[in-house]
Scaffold this active site. Structure first.
Site, PDB file in Angstrom:
ATOM      1  N   SER A 143       0.822  -1.212   0.000  1.00 37.68           N
ATOM      2  CA  SER A 143       0.000   0.000   0.000  1.00 37.68           C
ATOM      3  C   SER A 143       0.851   1.254   0.000  1.00 37.68           C
ATOM      4  CB  SER A 143      -0.910  -0.002   1.239  1.00 37.68           C
ATOM      5  OG  SER A 143      -1.531   1.249   1.413  1.00 37.68           O
ATOM      6  N   TYR A 168      -2.605  -0.224   9.942  1.00 36.93           N
ATOM      7  CA  TYR A 168      -2.741  -0.820   8.608  1.00 36.93           C
ATOM      8  C   TYR A 168      -1.445  -0.667   7.822  1.00 36.93           C
ATOM      9  CZ  TYR A 168      -4.095  -1.247   3.706  1.00 36.93           C
ATOM     10  OH  TYR A 168      -4.147  -1.599   2.375  1.00 36.93           O
TER      11      TYR A 168
END
Length: 341
Positions: A143, A168
């Protein structure tokens, strides 16, 4: 090839599976179909891959559609240390595309355990299965969030990513480190793909594109964080799919050293767009003005993302290039049709 696609009922996993099947590959799709967001949307994606809603509730099922007769669905958690190795032993995959993960930056503040279970324990199980079952290549989703609030833009894969500002992001950075270790120790190839703000048809309901469209059409206010003073490298789903497929099939166009087993790439549109400009483009498409609820920056949110994709261009001769206005048009068209608006 026979390919395992984890997260197959998810936004990106659905599109990847569909494209692989269209190109003649055999796909086993794995997903736990959790309730992080609307389960009905996940089941609808699977229906478009030939898996009926009832079939998706059982352990595994071959698609009934002739178009996707090479697709089989398996409902399973990545954390399942008993059944996941059995799946690898039985199917003998050539490559693995791991897209399954607990997504969402803000949700990681509320439910951190879900991120450790899926993104760390689950990814470890994938790595173990790959090394024990002679997988040629593991391609996995990372990501853009790993860059944190870096001011060094556009983001290059060579720069330091030691300061994630959400759990995350920390799990995605951990995935890259774990993949490096396994490539070094056991010699199989791993490629991490840092996705930048993916949007498009069949997108996630927790993402800005979906939330804004729904609210504007319903005449409700949209929450605009940091007073709209954020920038994102919005990347259309078809561009993401094309990048992933090129990496999966190893279509090298340069003198890339294949003996180097570990790689990480950015996949983004290489164009940082201000959030307010993005909203304006959506208003233009919807022919409506959004009611904006201006709010401060939320914990875990980054101020800016912007991808340098020079590595992707060098090794795969590929640059994502779908413009935001075109991408928004395709999303809104799908949204209106799917929800009959």
């Amino acid at each position: 090839m026979k390919i395992l696609v984890t997260g197959a009922a998810g936004f990106i996993g659905y599109h990847i599976s569909k494209k692989l099947l269209a190109k003649g590959h055999s796909v086993v799709g794995l997903d736990n179909i959790n309730d992080y967001y609307d389960v009905g949307l996940k089941l609808s994606r699977l229906e478009h891959l030939g898996i009926g809603p009832g079939d998706a509730q059982i352990f595994n099922k071959t698609a009934s559609s002739n178009l996707f007769e090479r697709f089989r669905f398996v409902r399973m958690n990545l954390e399942d240390r008993n059944h996941l190795p059995e799946l690898f032993a039985n199917e003998k995959f050539h490559v693995v595309c791991n897209l399954a993960a607990q997504a969402g930056v803000r949700y990681s503040l509320e439910n951190p355990e879900a991120y450790i279970d899926s993104n760390i324990v689950g990814f470890l199980n994938i790595l173990e299965c790959c090394r024990n079952h002679n997988i040629e290549h593991l391609v996995y989703a990372s990501s853009s969030s790993v860059y944190g609030n870096s001011n060094d833009v556009p983001f290059k894969t060579s720069q330091n990513v030691d300061h994630p500002i959400s759990l995350y992001a920390a799990t995605k950075k951990s995935n890259e480190l774990m993949a490096y270790t396994y490539s070094h120790l056991y010699g199989f190839r791993t490629t991490g793909l840092r996705f930048f703000t993916v949007y498009g048809p069949w997108g996630r309901p927790d993402m800005a594109m979906f939330l804004f469209t729904k609210a504007i059409l319903e005449g409700k206010s949209i929450n605009v964080f940091n007073n709209g003073e954020m920038e994102r490298d919005f990347t259309y789903i078809d561009d993401i799919v094309e990048g992933v497929l090129r990496v999966l099939k190893d279509d090298y166009t340069s003198s890339y050293n294949i003996s180097k087993k570990y790689k990480v790439y950015n996949i983004g549109n290489s164009n940082s767009v201000k959030l307010l400009n993005f909203i304006h483009a959506l208003e233009k498409e919807l022919k409506r003005t959004a009611k904006k609820n201006m709010l401060p920056l939320q914990p875990g949110d980054v101020l800016r993302t912007w991808a340098d994709v020079s590595d992707l261009v060098r090794d795969y001769d590929y640059t994502p290039n779908t413009g935001v206005q075109d991408g928004i048009h395709h999303f809104v068209e799908w949204f209106r049709n799917y929800y009959k608006v």
